[in-house]
Design an enzyme around this catalytic site. Structure first.
Site, mmCIF file in Angstrom:
data_model
loop_
_atom_site.group_PDB
_atom_site.id
_atom_site.type_symbol
_atom_site.label_atom_id
_atom_site.label_comp_id
_atom_site.label_asym_id
_atom_site.label_seq_id
_atom_site.Cartn_x
_atom_site.Cartn_y
_atom_site.Cartn_z
ATOM 1 N N SER A 14 -4.833 10.536 3.596
ATOM 2 C CA SER A 14 -5.722 11.593 3.107
ATOM 3 C C SER A 14 -7.134 11.063 2.882
ATOM 4 C CB SER A 14 -5.174 12.166 1.793
ATOM 5 O OG SER A 14 -4.900 11.118 0.877
ATOM 6 N N ASN A 88 0.441 2.342 4.931
ATOM 7 C CA ASN A 88 -0.909 2.146 4.369
ATOM 8 C C ASN A 88 -1.037 2.626 2.927
ATOM 9 O OD1 ASN A 88 -4.017 1.990 4.602
ATOM 10 N ND2 ASN A 88 -3.639 4.157 4.137
ATOM 11 N N TYR A 155 0.155 -5.638 -8.530
ATOM 12 C CA TYR A 155 -0.339 -5.188 -7.217
ATOM 13 C C TYR A 155 -0.386 -6.363 -6.247
ATOM 14 C CZ TYR A 155 -3.856 -3.562 -3.805
ATOM 15 O OH TYR A 155 -4.544 -3.240 -2.653
ATOM 16 N N ALA A 156 -0.963 -7.488 -6.685
ATOM 17 C CA ALA A 156 -1.096 -8.661 -5.813
ATOM 18 C C ALA A 156 0.287 -9.190 -5.417
ATOM 19 C CB ALA A 156 -1.910 -9.744 -6.516
HETATM 20 N N1 LIG Z 1 -10.124 -0.717 -0.354
HETATM 21 C C1 LIG Z 1 -9.857 -1.990 -0.420
HETATM 22 O O1 LIG Z 1 -10.718 -2.843 -0.715
HETATM 23 C C2 LIG Z 1 -8.479 -2.511 -0.129
HETATM 24 C C3 LIG Z 1 -8.296 -3.894 -0.140
HETATM 25 C C4 LIG Z 1 -7.042 -4.396 0.142
HETATM 26 C C5 LIG Z 1 -6.003 -3.547 0.441
HETATM 27 N N2 LIG Z 1 -6.208 -2.195 0.434
HETATM 28 C C6 LIG Z 1 -5.066 -1.359 0.748
HETATM 29 O O2 LIG Z 1 -5.425 -0.449 1.759
HETATM 30 C C7 LIG Z 1 -4.606 0.719 1.657
HETATM 31 C C8 LIG Z 1 -5.490 1.954 1.723
HETATM 32 O O3 LIG Z 1 -6.347 1.961 0.588
HETATM 33 P P1 LIG Z 1 -7.818 2.582 0.619
HETATM 34 O O4 LIG Z 1 -8.736 1.528 0.186
HETATM 35 O O5 LIG Z 1 -8.060 3.293 1.906
HETATM 36 O O6 LIG Z 1 -7.741 3.574 -0.621
HETATM 37 P P2 LIG Z 1 -7.701 5.171 -0.758
HETATM 38 O O7 LIG Z 1 -8.795 5.758 0.061
HETATM 39 O O8 LIG Z 1 -7.679 5.453 -2.184
HETATM 40 O O9 LIG Z 1 -6.302 5.544 -0.104
HETATM 41 C C9 LIG Z 1 -5.097 5.309 -0.784
HETATM 42 C C10 LIG Z 1 -4.051 6.220 -0.184
HETATM 43 O O10 LIG Z 1 -2.807 5.967 -0.832
HETATM 44 C C11 LIG Z 1 -2.281 7.195 -1.329
HETATM 45 N N3 LIG Z 1 -1.553 6.998 -2.577
HETATM 46 C C12 LIG Z 1 -2.047 6.592 -3.783
HETATM 47 N N4 LIG Z 1 -1.074 6.611 -4.717
HETATM 48 C C13 LIG Z 1 0.052 7.041 -4.101
HETATM 49 C C14 LIG Z 1 1.372 7.295 -4.534
HETATM 50 N N5 LIG Z 1 1.755 7.147 -5.811
HETATM 51 N N6 LIG Z 1 2.281 7.722 -3.629
HETATM 52 C C15 LIG Z 1 1.926 7.909 -2.323
HETATM 53 N N7 LIG Z 1 0.680 7.690 -1.861
HETATM 54 C C16 LIG Z 1 -0.242 7.277 -2.739
HETATM 55 C C17 LIG Z 1 -3.501 8.069 -1.567
HETATM 56 O O11 LIG Z 1 -3.141 9.455 -1.537
HETATM 57 P P3 LIG Z 1 -4.000 10.584 -2.349
HETATM 58 O O12 LIG Z 1 -5.443 10.145 -2.269
HETATM 59 O O13 LIG Z 1 -3.725 11.837 -1.598
HETATM 60 O O14 LIG Z 1 -3.472 10.587 -3.736
HETATM 61 C C18 LIG Z 1 -4.402 7.677 -0.410
HETATM 62 O O15 LIG Z 1 -4.097 8.431 0.733
HETATM 63 C C19 LIG Z 1 -3.821 0.558 0.346
HETATM 64 O O16 LIG Z 1 -2.527 0.068 0.627
HETATM 65 C C20 LIG Z 1 -4.603 -0.500 -0.408
HETATM 66 O O17 LIG Z 1 -3.781 -1.204 -1.308
HETATM 67 C C21 LIG Z 1 -7.413 -1.658 0.164
#
Ligand SMILES: NC(=O)c1ccc[n+]([C@@H]2O[C@H](COP(=O)([O-])OP(=O)(O)OC[C@H]3O[C@@H](n4cnc5c(N)ncnc54)[C@H](OP(=O)(O)O)[C@@H]3O)[C@@H](O)[C@H]2O)c1
Length: 249
Positions: A14, A88, A155-156
């Site tokens: 999303s 993801n 988380y880590a």
């Molecule tokens: N951004 C960074 O710096 C970073 C760094 C390392 C790893 N990551 C990883 O990359 C992935 C994507 O993150 P992003 O940065 O793109 O963040 P984001 O834009 O906030 O996306 C997170 C996604 O996960 C979904 N989500 C959150 N809580 C959830 C739950 N309880 N059940 C099911 N889905 C859930 C959200 O859905 P809704 O928004 O619809 O609630 C959203 O679609 C994640 O696994 C994150 O840990 C991100």
């Protein structure tokens, strides 16, 4: 259009990295199953972008912070075939000092960021095995390697487990025609950091990053797509670091 005729499930699409991946997979011909938890309207916008890119898709709700939520989501997929699984969805949930971290909070963070991937992948792999072809990409984090920022041990730890799961899956399923890999983002400018990081924290990362900036979702999604492309046909069990040089392994 190397994904023509394929269906890709991208959890957490999303927003952020997953949303950009959805549009890129659609542009290569895949049907995209878009998953959201709280932002249904954003998921609808992603579907509009998927269609504008010449593809099609469907939207699914799922809360992965409980086992029941994951199974309900999986049931809602029915018998749709999934050729490509991008695990993801992920969220830090809450920063808290280790000594204050409740067992319930620990369990929900681990369920969302680690155990849900086990459950989802276990349900969808048999179809891939039957077809003799499939792709799984798990989205880990630089936190898996450095222990994460303050208050993010659960988380880590979950992401470190996910990196290990990726390698184990790659070994077990490569002989069955399935490629399993991972992407390990550094600090990518998404909602995630709007909620969990201060501007000071982000500036510290910029200063410690050779590329001198945060990453964006688009360039992270490019790597996810690459891992599902013919160009990556001999890549199995790798975690690709996408972090501007912040951490070199
Ligand atoms: N951004 C960074 O710096 C970073 C760094 C390392 C790893 N990551 C990883 O990359 C992935 C994507 O993150 P992003 O940065 O793109 O963040 P984001 O834009 O906030 O996306 C997170 C996604 O996960 C979904 N989500 C959150 N809580 C959830 C739950 N309880 N059940 C099911 N889905 C859930 C959200 O859905 P809704 O928004 O619809 O609630 C959203 O679609 C994640 O696994 C994150 O840990 C991100």
């Amino acid at each position: 259009m190397f994904l023509q005729g394929k269906t890709a499930l991208i959890t957490g699409s999303s927003n952020g990295i997953g949303a950009e991946a959805a549009v890129k997979f659609a542009a290569e011909g895949a049907k995209v199953l878009i998953h959201y938890r709280s932002r249904e309207a954003d998921a609808q916008s992603v579907l509009d972008r998927v269609r504008a890119a010449g593809g099609d898709g469907e939207i699914f709700y799922g809360d992965f912070s409980t086992s029941q939520g994951v199974h309900t989501f999986l049931d809602s997929l029915g018998d749709r075939k999934v050729d490509i699984l991008i695990n993801n969805a992920g969220w830090l949930v809450q920063r808290a000092p280790f000594l204050d971290f409740s067992e319930d909070l620990w369990n929900s963070v681990v369920m969302l960021n680690f155990t849900s991937v086990f459950l989802i992948t276990q349900r969808l792999l048999p179809g891939m095995v039957e077809r003799g072809e499939g792709y799984v990409v798990n989205i880990s984090s630089v936190a898996a390697r450095n222990g994460g920022g303050i208050g993010a041990i659960a988380y880590a730890s979950s992401k470190a487990g996910l990196s290990a799961m990726t390698k184990g899956l790659a070994k077990e399923f490569a002989p069955k025609g399935i490629r399993v890999n991972g992407v390990s983002p550094g600090t990518i400018d998404t909602n995630f950091h709007k909620v969990f990081s201060t501007e000071t924290m982000l500036n510290n990362v910029r200063n410690a990053t050779p590329a001198g900036r945060l990453g964006d979702s688009d360039e992270t999604a490019d790597v996810i797509l690459f891992l599902c492309s013919p160009a990556a046909r001999f890549i199995h069990g790798q975690m690709i670091e996408v972090n501007g040089g912040f951490l070199m392994v």
